[in-house]
Design a protein around this motif. Structure first.
Motif, PDB file in Angstrom:
ATOM      1  N   ARG A  20     -27.167 -31.877 -42.398  1.00 34.91           N
ATOM      2  CA  ARG A  20     -28.564 -32.223 -42.662  1.00 34.91           C
ATOM      3  C   ARG A  20     -29.502 -31.973 -41.471  1.00 34.91           C
ATOM      4  O   ARG A  20     -30.627 -32.456 -41.483  1.00 34.91           O
ATOM      5  CB  ARG A  20     -28.650 -33.700 -43.069  1.00 34.91           C
ATOM      6  N   LEU A  21     -29.034 -31.251 -40.458  1.00 35.76           N
ATOM      7  CA  LEU A  21     -29.933 -30.924 -39.360  1.00 35.76           C
ATOM      8  C   LEU A  21     -31.036 -29.995 -39.844  1.00 35.76           C
ATOM      9  O   LEU A  21     -30.851 -29.217 -40.775  1.00 35.76           O
ATOM     10  CB  LEU A  21     -29.160 -30.247 -38.223  1.00 35.76           C
ATOM     11  N   THR A  58     -22.710 -36.481 -40.177  1.00 38.15           N
ATOM     12  CA  THR A  58     -21.673 -37.421 -40.631  1.00 38.15           C
ATOM     13  C   THR A  58     -22.233 -38.435 -41.616  1.00 38.15           C
ATOM     14  O   THR A  58     -21.901 -39.618 -41.571  1.00 38.15           O
ATOM     15  CB  THR A  58     -21.059 -38.175 -39.426  1.00 38.15           C
ATOM     16  N   ILE A  59     -23.056 -37.968 -42.543  1.00 35.02           N
ATOM     17  CA  ILE A  59     -23.617 -38.871 -43.550  1.00 35.02           C
ATOM     18  C   ILE A  59     -22.531 -39.225 -44.565  1.00 35.02           C
ATOM     19  O   ILE A  59     -22.057 -38.372 -45.306  1.00 35.02           O
ATOM     20  CB  ILE A  59     -24.822 -38.228 -44.252  1.00 35.02           C
ATOM     21  N   PRO A  61     -20.356 -40.059 -47.621  1.00 40.19           N
ATOM     22  CA  PRO A  61     -18.953 -39.830 -47.260  1.00 40.19           C
ATOM     23  C   PRO A  61     -18.663 -38.412 -46.788  1.00 40.19           C
ATOM     24  O   PRO A  61     -17.529 -37.938 -46.884  1.00 40.19           O
ATOM     25  CB  PRO A  61     -18.251 -40.093 -48.593  1.00 40.19           C
ATOM     26  N   TYR A  62     -19.670 -37.721 -46.261  1.00 39.17           N
ATOM     27  CA  TYR A  62     -19.491 -36.327 -45.862  1.00 39.17           C
ATOM     28  C   TYR A  62     -19.359 -36.201 -44.344  1.00 39.17           C
ATOM     29  O   TYR A  62     -19.829 -37.042 -43.593  1.00 39.17           O
ATOM     30  CB  TYR A  62     -20.673 -35.482 -46.361  1.00 39.17           C
ATOM     31  N   ASN A  63     -18.732 -35.107 -43.925  1.00 37.95           N
ATOM     32  CA  ASN A  63     -18.524 -34.860 -42.504  1.00 37.95           C
ATOM     33  C   ASN A  63     -18.506 -33.351 -42.287  1.00 37.95           C
ATOM     34  O   ASN A  63     -17.752 -32.639 -42.952  1.00 37.95           O
ATOM     35  CB  ASN A  63     -17.192 -35.473 -42.062  1.00 37.95           C
ATOM     36  N   ALA A  64     -19.350 -32.862 -41.380  1.00 38.13           N
ATOM     37  CA  ALA A  64     -19.445 -31.420 -41.145  1.00 38.13           C
ATOM     38  C   ALA A  64     -18.505 -30.925 -40.052  1.00 38.13           C
ATOM     39  O   ALA A  64     -18.487 -29.737 -39.740  1.00 38.13           O
ATOM     40  CB  ALA A  64     -20.884 -31.051 -40.771  1.00 38.13           C
ATOM     41  N   HIS A  71     -17.606 -41.388 -33.690  1.00 40.35           N
ATOM     42  CA  HIS A  71     -18.999 -41.790 -33.507  1.00 40.35           C
ATOM     43  C   HIS A  71     -19.036 -43.014 -32.607  1.00 40.35           C
ATOM     44  O   HIS A  71     -18.376 -44.021 -32.879  1.00 40.35           O
ATOM     45  CB  HIS A  71     -19.649 -42.119 -34.860  1.00 40.35           C
ATOM     46  N   SER A  72     -19.808 -42.930 -31.532  1.00 43.65           N
ATOM     47  CA  SER A  72     -19.970 -44.062 -30.617  1.00 43.65           C
ATOM     48  C   SER A  72     -21.406 -44.550 -30.639  1.00 43.65           C
ATOM     49  O   SER A  72     -22.298 -43.879 -31.154  1.00 43.65           O
ATOM     50  CB  SER A  72     -19.598 -43.650 -29.187  1.00 43.65           C
ATOM     51  N   ALA A  73     -21.614 -45.706 -30.060  1.00 43.08           N
ATOM     52  CA  ALA A  73     -22.972 -46.221 -29.918  1.00 43.08           C
ATOM     53  C   ALA A  73     -23.746 -45.350 -28.931  1.00 43.08           C
ATOM     54  O   ALA A  73     -23.175 -44.533 -28.209  1.00 43.08           O
ATOM     55  CB  ALA A  73     -22.939 -47.670 -29.442  1.00 43.08           C
TER      56      ALA A  73
END
Length: 310
Positions: A20-21, A58-59, A61-64, A71-73
């Motif tokens: 989604r970029l 990483t929206i 349930p999708y992951n590119a 994923h970190s803070a």
């Protein structure tokens, strides 16, 4: 190792399309270039703090990502990858892992220059064998275009607005590349998305480094910089040609320019194409561009001396 474009295009993309970029986003270009430099038969573990790149790829349930992904803070991606790299070394020493892994952080300038700076510095100081990539779009673009330590002097952002009492951001940017080099680590480089061969070569060196490596990659953002989305590569090239973003590397303490600038462009040629600097061309802000030009000239002179170009 020589990089051939015809071989590069046949490689599997580790950041897939369909994320989604924004169209014209410099961050995705930077990531793809770096991942193309991965050594063969090496598994990659990537970590990204909250930011444009993470939220858009990483929206649930999708992951590119076609790598392991964490994923970190905002503030702790470097600490996270430090722990993973340490666990890997311990498990490999015990014979519980036999495969080869490399560890990469992709962090924006907000999560690197500012919020994550402490963890970033700690990773370098402790000597973890990891590659930290800052995709630098010079503001907090994901949360509304707020100024960061990477934002240029005079730039408009939502937290450095221009008006009767302000001509945009009032401070010059932080020199993160030089700060990273001051940690005396094996490899640090400044790159930009328009020069893919230079970026890939630097990424190869980063992956081969025996210790921490840092790649600070200019990744223009047309939403925050206010230019037409098809001009991203042009903006990146102009940044280098005007010397506001020179390309260089620091390899085992040796500074070297990796892209010569034969005809240095005036900074105005770069600024006038971006809406974030449009207010600087109004009479009431006369002198701001000259102050920024003076800063860029001083930094460029210093860099040439460090690289033994003068």
């Amino acid at each position: 190792m020589a990089i051939k474009l015809k071989e590069l295009v046949r490689q599997k993309e580790l950041l897939t399309g369909g994320h989604r970029l924004c169209a014209g986003c410099g961050a995705s270009v930077a990531v793809r270039q770096v991942l193309h430099a991965l050594p063969e038969n090496v598994h990659a573990v990537t970590c990204s703090p909250t930011g444009c790149l993470e939220v858009s790829t990483t929206i649930y349930p999708y992951n590119a990502w076609r790598t392991s992904f964490i994923h970190s803070a905002f503030e702790n991606a470097a600490a996270t990858i430090s722990g993973v790299e340490t666990a890997y070394r311990a498990l490999k020493k015990k014979g519980k892992i036999n495969e080869d892994f490399c560890f990469i952080v992709f962090g924006g300038d907000g999560g690197t220059y500012d919020i994550g700076f402490q963890a970033f510095s700690g990773l370098l100081e402790r000597g973890h064998r990891a590659v930290y990539v800052c995709y630098n779009n010079e503001a907090y673009m994901n949360t509304g275009i707020q100024r960061s330590g990477a934002t240029q002097f005079g730039a408009w952002t939502t937290t450095s607005p221009h008006g009767d009492s302000s001509a945009g951001k009032g401070q010059n940017r932080k020199d993160l590349t030089a700060i990273a080099a001051a940690h005396n680590i094996p490899y640090v480089a400044q790159a930009a998305v328009h020069n893919w061969r230079d970026t890939l070569t630097k990424a190869q060196k980063a992956f081969q480094a025996d210790g921490p490596a840092v790649l600070n990659i200019l990744a223009p953002c047309h939403r925050g910089w206010r230019y037409p989305m098809e001009k991203t590569i042009e903006m990146s090239k102009l940044a280098t040609e005007s010397c506001i973003w020179p390309l260089y590397e620091v390899e085992n303490g040796n500074w070297r320019l990796t892209a010569k600038v034969k005809n240095k462009l005036p900074l105005r040629d770069y600024l006038k194409l971006q809406g974030r600097f449009a207010h600087l061309f109004k009479p009431e802000n006369e002198g701001v561009i000259e102050r920024l030009q003076e800063f860029v000239d001083q930094q460029w002179e210093r860099l040439q001396h460090q690289c033994s170009e003068k």
